[in-house]
Enzyme design. Structure first.
Site, PDB file in Angstrom:
ATOM      1  N   GLU A 177     -42.624 -47.751 -18.564  1.00 23.78           N
ATOM      2  CA  GLU A 177     -43.541 -46.605 -18.644  1.00 23.78           C
ATOM      3  C   GLU A 177     -43.093 -45.536 -19.639  1.00 23.78           C
ATOM      4  O   GLU A 177     -43.589 -44.408 -19.583  1.00 23.78           O
ATOM      5  CB  GLU A 177     -43.765 -45.966 -17.255  1.00 23.78           C
ATOM      6  CG  GLU A 177     -44.307 -46.934 -16.219  1.00 23.78           C
ATOM      7  CD  GLU A 177     -44.765 -46.268 -14.947  1.00 23.78           C
ATOM      8  OE1 GLU A 177     -45.628 -45.389 -15.021  1.00 23.78           O
ATOM      9  OE2 GLU A 177     -44.252 -46.640 -13.868  1.00 23.78           O
ATOM     10  N   LYS A 199     -51.408 -43.989  -9.370  1.00 18.82           N
ATOM     11  CA  LYS A 199     -52.734 -43.918  -8.745  1.00 18.82           C
ATOM     12  C   LYS A 199     -53.794 -43.349  -9.691  1.00 18.82           C
ATOM     13  O   LYS A 199     -54.955 -43.299  -9.338  1.00 18.82           O
ATOM     14  CB  LYS A 199     -52.673 -43.051  -7.486  1.00 18.82           C
ATOM     15  CG  LYS A 199     -51.873 -43.693  -6.370  1.00 18.82           C
ATOM     16  CD  LYS A 199     -52.135 -43.033  -5.043  1.00 18.82           C
ATOM     17  CE  LYS A 199     -51.424 -41.721  -4.893  1.00 18.82           C
ATOM     18  NZ  LYS A 199     -50.101 -41.793  -4.310  1.00 18.82           N
ATOM     19  N   PRO A 262     -41.378 -38.888   2.450  1.00 13.75           N
ATOM     20  CA  PRO A 262     -41.890 -39.591   1.280  1.00 13.75           C
ATOM     21  C   PRO A 262     -41.789 -41.103   1.494  1.00 13.75           C
ATOM     22  O   PRO A 262     -41.164 -41.548   2.460  1.00 13.75           O
ATOM     23  CB  PRO A 262     -40.912 -39.159   0.176  1.00 13.75           C
ATOM     24  CG  PRO A 262     -39.618 -38.957   0.900  1.00 13.75           C
ATOM     25  CD  PRO A 262     -39.971 -38.478   2.295  1.00 13.75           C
ATOM     26  N   SER A 263     -42.369 -41.870   0.588  1.00 15.55           N
ATOM     27  CA  SER A 263     -42.168 -43.324   0.632  1.00 15.55           C
ATOM     28  C   SER A 263     -40.884 -43.701  -0.092  1.00 15.55           C
ATOM     29  O   SER A 263     -40.299 -44.746   0.195  1.00 15.55           O
ATOM     30  CB  SER A 263     -43.325 -44.049  -0.055  1.00 15.55           C
ATOM     31  OG  SER A 263     -44.508 -43.829   0.647  1.00 15.55           O
ATOM     32  N   HIS A 266     -36.092 -40.427  -3.548  1.00 16.84           N
ATOM     33  CA  HIS A 266     -35.530 -39.856  -4.779  1.00 16.84           C
ATOM     34  C   HIS A 266     -36.468 -38.702  -5.076  1.00 16.84           C
ATOM     35  O   HIS A 266     -37.683 -38.922  -5.222  1.00 16.84           O
ATOM     36  CB  HIS A 266     -35.534 -40.895  -5.913  1.00 16.84           C
ATOM     37  CG  HIS A 266     -35.073 -40.318  -7.221  1.00 16.84           C
ATOM     38  ND1 HIS A 266     -33.845 -40.623  -7.778  1.00 16.84           N
ATOM     39  CD2 HIS A 266     -35.670 -39.444  -8.075  1.00 16.84           C
ATOM     40  CE1 HIS A 266     -33.704 -39.964  -8.917  1.00 16.84           C
ATOM     41  NE2 HIS A 266     -34.804 -39.232  -9.115  1.00 16.84           N
ATOM     42  N   HIS A 268     -39.098 -36.203  -5.969  1.00 21.91           N
ATOM     43  CA  HIS A 268     -40.186 -36.159  -6.947  1.00 21.91           C
ATOM     44  C   HIS A 268     -41.247 -35.182  -6.450  1.00 21.91           C
ATOM     45  O   HIS A 268     -41.368 -34.954  -5.244  1.00 21.91           O
ATOM     46  CB  HIS A 268     -40.783 -37.553  -7.168  1.00 21.91           C
ATOM     47  CG  HIS A 268     -41.210 -38.224  -5.903  1.00 21.91           C
ATOM     48  ND1 HIS A 268     -40.334 -38.927  -5.107  1.00 21.91           N
ATOM     49  CD2 HIS A 268     -42.413 -38.278  -5.274  1.00 21.91           C
ATOM     50  CE1 HIS A 268     -40.980 -39.397  -4.054  1.00 21.91           C
ATOM     51  NE2 HIS A 268     -42.244 -39.005  -4.123  1.00 21.91           N
TER      52      HIS A 268
HETATM   53  P1  M7G Z   1     -44.153 -40.536  -2.162  1.00 17.46           P
HETATM   54  O1  M7G Z   1     -44.386 -39.149  -1.697  1.00 17.46           O
HETATM   55  O2  M7G Z   1     -42.743 -41.052  -2.133  1.00 17.46           O
HETATM   56  O3  M7G Z   1     -45.006 -41.561  -1.342  1.00 17.46           O
HETATM   57  O4  M7G Z   1     -44.717 -40.569  -3.642  1.00 17.46           O
HETATM   58  P2  M7G Z   1     -46.523 -41.978  -1.339  1.00 17.46           P
HETATM   59  O5  M7G Z   1     -46.638 -43.140  -2.316  1.00 17.46           O
HETATM   60  O6  M7G Z   1     -46.725 -42.487   0.072  1.00 17.46           O
HETATM   61  O7  M7G Z   1     -47.330 -40.799  -1.699  1.00 17.46           O
HETATM   62  C1  M7G Z   1     -44.413 -41.541  -4.598  1.00 17.46           C
HETATM   63  C2  M7G Z   1     -45.420 -41.396  -5.713  1.00 17.46           C
HETATM   64  O8  M7G Z   1     -45.026 -42.242  -6.789  1.00 17.46           O
HETATM   65  C3  M7G Z   1     -46.799 -41.865  -5.276  1.00 17.46           C
HETATM   66  O9  M7G Z   1     -47.769 -40.887  -5.648  1.00 17.46           O
HETATM   67  C4  M7G Z   1     -46.982 -43.204  -5.976  1.00 17.46           C
HETATM   68  O10 M7G Z   1     -48.334 -43.477  -6.305  1.00 17.46           O
HETATM   69  C5  M7G Z   1     -46.129 -43.014  -7.222  1.00 17.46           C
HETATM   70  N1  M7G Z   1     -45.594 -44.276  -7.739  1.00 17.46           N
HETATM   71  C6  M7G Z   1     -45.100 -45.297  -6.996  1.00 17.46           C
HETATM   72  N2  M7G Z   1     -44.671 -46.280  -7.836  1.00 17.46           N
HETATM   73  C7  M7G Z   1     -44.087 -47.526  -7.370  1.00 17.46           C
HETATM   74  C8  M7G Z   1     -44.891 -45.871  -9.126  1.00 17.46           C
HETATM   75  C9  M7G Z   1     -44.654 -46.470 -10.397  1.00 17.46           C
HETATM   76  O11 M7G Z   1     -44.128 -47.578 -10.560  1.00 17.46           O
HETATM   77  N3  M7G Z   1     -45.012 -45.717 -11.484  1.00 17.46           N
HETATM   78  C10 M7G Z   1     -45.603 -44.478 -11.381  1.00 17.46           C
HETATM   79  N4  M7G Z   1     -45.938 -43.839 -12.496  1.00 17.46           N
HETATM   80  N5  M7G Z   1     -45.828 -43.894 -10.176  1.00 17.46           N
HETATM   81  C11 M7G Z   1     -45.483 -44.588  -9.057  1.00 17.46           C
END
Ligand code: M7G
Length: 331
Positions: A177, A199, A262-263, A266, A268
């Site tokens: 990316e 998303k 969070p999921s 780390h 963010h």
């Molecule tokens: P989170 O709050 O840990 O969990 O957010 P959630 O997914 O339940 O909201 C992680 C955020 O990272 C989410 O908004 C995901 O859509 C985004 N995300 C996850 N992955 C695996 C990727 C990725 O590979 N690339 C990008 N750009 N975003 C990601």
């Protein structure tokens, strides 16, 4: 997965995988966000009939996109090839009805005019955790005191394999990316990368969804934040506005928040257009960055080590199972 350095070859690689997708279960659907989550298998192995997490399991998210009015209003927009003299010349309609001055029908719009109408996300191979995360499930309420955080949640977080956040490290090291990065502050303590969230299609500013991922690797969640991290948090708040300008989204149109739980452990920060509703902004999960900064700055430097945090967990999630085993209740 394929590198995203070449969009065309990535879409061909994604299509090749989706061509092999065999549906096993509709995990969930949400009519309000026009999204469905599907579980299936990909591959030709012996286990084709059986979903094997981490091997042949695939989770596909299908989401209907908003009508790309920006493109209609601005025919010069790069992803718009408006060849039709009229917006609806190529519109194919069926099942129409009329009543007095009112008419309605369903059909298919011209994607050259209105842009893509569906977004497909694929997780392959999907782990059990991915499957659980996307499956409709009962939710349970957790009231996490600092003591319960230390005795239950923190050991769970520390036991997470680093592979769960490999995608984060790939972004930070520019392995994946890299060409999608909108803003980077490379500082080791206070730096981060801002890029479009997976998303978001990075086209329609009305649904802008970016994510700021911090460079430092010692901050797992909201619980780790203290006054030592105020420069980092303020830096994200400041630079998010610069990143959003790329899409014409003004500073006062931004909603910045951190999920707890969070999921991915780390740190963010989610950065969205404030007009985007319903996407992870529920009060049981989203902590607004402005409030987080104020709590640490104005209330207590160790606010997030002292506060009780409440949230809902899906009853199939590993974290709920972990809580249930400690509380001696059934999941
Ligand atoms: P989170 O709050 O840990 O969990 O957010 P959630 O997914 O339940 O909201 C992680 C955020 O990272 C989410 O908004 C995901 O859509 C985004 N995300 C996850 N992955 C695996 C990727 C990725 O590979 N690339 C990008 N750009 N975003 C990601």
């Amino acid at each position: 997965m394929a590198s995203t350095s070449n969009t065309t070859s990535s879409s061909a690689a994604i299509k090749a995988l989706l061509n092999q997708f065999q549906l096993k279960e509709v995990l969930n659907e949400d009519i309000s966000t026009k999204t469905a989550w599907l579980l299936g298998t990909i591959g030709n192995g012996d286990d084709l009939d059986k979903v094997v997490p981490g091997k042949n399991a695939a989770v596909v998210t299908l989401e209907r996109l908003a009508v790309f009015t920006q493109g209609i209003a601005n025919p010069g927009a790069s992803n718009l090839r408006r060849s039709e003299p009229n917006l609806f010349t190529a519109l194919a309609l069926n099942s129409g009805e009329q009543n007095d001055i009112y008419s309605w029908a369903t059909g298919f719009v011209n994607s050259d005019v209105f842009g893509p109408d569906i977004r497909v996300s694929l997780i392959f191979p999907a782990t059990q955790k991915h499957i659980d995360k996307h499956r409709r499930q009962q939710r349970r309420w957790i009231t996490e005191t600092p003591g319960l955080y230390t005795s239950i949640t923190e050991p769970f977080i520390n036991a997470q394999p680093a592979s769960r956040i490999q995608w984060v490290y790939n972004i930070l090291s520019k392995k994946e990316e890299a060409e999608r990065i909108i803003y980077e502050d490379p500082d080791r303590a206070n730096g981060f990368i801002i890029l479009p969230d997976l998303k978001w299609d990075a086209a329609n500013a009305a649904s802008m969804y970016l994510v700021a991922i911090v460079h430092r690797r010692d901050l797992r969640s909201l619980r780790d934040l203290t006054n030592a991290h105020l420069p980092l948090l303020n830096n994200i708040r400041e630079k998010a506005a610069i990143a959003a300008e790329r899409y014409g989204v003004q500073r006062d149109k931004l909603r910045l928040y951190i999920h707890y739980q969070p999921s991915y452990y780390h740190l963010h920060v989610h950065i969205t257009n404030v007009d985007l509703e319903g996407r992870g902004i529920a009060a049981d999960r989203a902590h607004l960055l402005d409030t987080v900064i104020s709590n640490i700055e104005d209330i207590a430097h160790d606010y997030y080590q002292k506060v009780t945090l409440a949230y809902a967990l899906g009853s199939d999630t590993e974290l709920w199972q972990h809580w249930a085993s400690h509380l001696g209740s059934s999941a």
